[in-house]
Design an enzyme around this catalytic site. Structure first.
Site, PDB file in Angstrom:
ATOM      1  CB  ALA A 101      10.100  10.233  43.766  1.00 43.45           C
ATOM      2  CE  LYS A 102       7.584   2.941  41.320  1.00 42.85           C
ATOM      3  NZ  LYS A 102       7.643   2.970  39.861  1.00 42.85           N
ATOM      4  N   GLY A 103       6.805   5.695  45.751  1.00 40.04           N
ATOM      5  CA  GLY A 103       6.113   5.601  47.030  1.00 40.04           C
ATOM      6  C   GLY A 103       5.337   4.317  47.109  1.00 40.04           C
TER       7      GLY A 103
END
Ligand code: NAD
Length: 414
Positions: A104-106
């Protein structure tokens, strides 16, 4: 710098690895895009009483092998394209590192230099309130560019205020006093240092006489350069966003760090010549470590690269076209998903410590990092050889895709 989509570069690698690794078409179809993307707009009341709205994202790329984990990037030009690319890189990196986690990445599109500390705190806390992550077995945000230990401490506190219980494993990259890990801040640079030594040995480069250039002198580049300098290597060129410095006899890295702290840039370092970032990349050295931003080695400059070995500290610093040009020139390359996986690996140790409530000493962290990242490197190198390609990048992605394929098959997704 090339404007090429960094997510497209990642998909190009994915699809080439899928083809060479003979990965199930269903798996490849699923991995063409993230599982889900959160878009949200965060309104913040600024110190002057006005309201500013910030665009934010969280990309859940794949959770086939485990919960979503890591990275929150804050920068003025943040794009969804970049966050998606970082999401798939995390997915691959965790698998190559033998970590049972998804990717994931934000991120938040914001210029931190224009915000007061109070405004930054409100922004980061609001990110967690808007995302409301569901804990260590669902989604664990971590740090990236623009989010250091302080930002992660605010995120952890916000999460714990909402849930009403302490849960250090819910947020990664926090300070040790709040349940973080020792060695976390330097883990990525240390990982680069470890695989660089292994690759130099494999490719017959004697580090004692080698000349090394490092682009980017931040958390990754400065640690890698310091550790290399510490074992007597000649780091002849280093740069930051303003430009670089060069000295053929080798730069005094501890003195350069003091110079950076005093002046805010590596430029004008006594005894060294100022160079541009473009010159640093094409300077005649044995080993080049791009440790700044994506797409810096592209179709425009790849033919001019003179290094014999490239170790990717940054995520996605080499475009697909450049990769082919470098390969044709016989330049060896250790890809980002292996070379800069030290941070992801130590984040896994951080989460393990948080869940077990038993904290490791630095020796254990570093020894475990060494073991894991060396396995990631040798497995990727050997996988590349097994499928008949000189690209360790493709070897690494096949290694990861084989695990994702097995997980998806066992889950009945394909
Ligand atoms: P940082 O912000 O600490 O340092 C970045 C460095 O690059 C600074 O010296 C900055 O001046 C320089 N820089 C910025 N833009 C540049 C440009 N256009 N040209 C040349 N230099 C430029 O960031 P970091 O944490 O060291 O991360 C660097 C790279 O490594 C990023 O691609 C990041 O995604 C990747 N990475 C970081 C980690 C980590 O743990 N920090 C983990 C994996 C990958």
């Amino acid at each position: 710098m090339s404007e090429q989509s960094v997510f497209q570069v990642a998909l190009n690698t994915l699809n080439e690895a899928g083809r060479l690794g003979n990965i199930d078409p269903g798996v490849m179809t699923i991995l063409q895009a993230p599982k889900r993307i959160f878009h949200f707009r965060i309104p913040i009341k600024l110190d002057n009483g006005t309201v500013q709205v910030f665009q934010a994202y969280r990309v859940h790329y794949s959770d086939a092998v485990g919960p979503f984990r890591n990275g929150t990037r804050i920068r003025p030009k943040l794009s969804l394209d970049e966050v998606q690319a970082l999401g798939i890189f995390m997915t691959i990196k965790h698998c190559v590192g033998g970590i049972p986690a998804g990717g994931a990445k934000g991120g938040i599109r914001a210029d931190l230099s224009t915000l007061s500390i109070g405004e930054q705190e409100r922004l980061v806390r609001a990110f967690i309130r808007n995302l409301h992550p569901k804990g260590p077995w669902a989604d664990v945000p971590g740090a990236d560019i623009g989010t250091g230990e302080q930002a992660m401490a605010w995120m952890l506190d916000e999460y714990e205020q909402i849930t009403g219980e302490h849960c250090p494993a819910a947020i990664n990259d926090k300070p040790p006093v709040l349940g973080g890990t020792l060695g976390g801040e330097e883990a990525t640079g240390r990982g680069v240092f470890i695989v660089l030594q292994a690759a130099a040995k494999d490719f017959g480069i004697d580090l004692a006489g080698a000349e090394i250039a490092v682009q980017g002198f931040g958390q990754v580049g400065s640690v890698a350069a310091s550790l290399l300098h510490g074992i007597g290597c000649r780091v002849v060129a280093v740069s930051d966003v303003n430009g670089g410095v060069y000295n053929k006899s080798g730069l005094d890295i501890p003195a350069l760090k003091l110079h950076l702290a005093a002046t805010g840039t590596v430029l004008d370092f006594p005894g060294a010549k100022n160079i541009t970032n473009e010159e640093l990349l094409t300077t005649p050295v044995d080993i080049l470590v791009p440790a700044a931003v994506q797409n810096v080695i592209n179709a425009d400059n790849a033919a001019e690269i003179k290094a014999r070995l490239i170790v990717e500290g940054a995520n996605g610093p080499v475009t697909t076209e450049a990769d082919a040009i470098l390969m044709a020139k016989g330049i060896k390359l250790v890809p980002d998903v292996v070379a800069n996986s030290g941070g992801a690996i130590v984040c896994h140790f951080e989460r393990t410590q948080g869940l077990s409530d038993e904290y490791w000493d630095l020796e254990r962290v570093n020894a475990s990092l060494n073991k894991r990242i060396m396995a990631a490197y040798t497995n990727s190198r050997d996988r590349a050889a097994a499928v008949g390609t000189a690209s360790i990048r493709i070897g690494a992605w096949i290694e990861a895709l084989k695990k994702i394929e097995l997980a998806m098959k066992l889950r009945g997704w394909v």
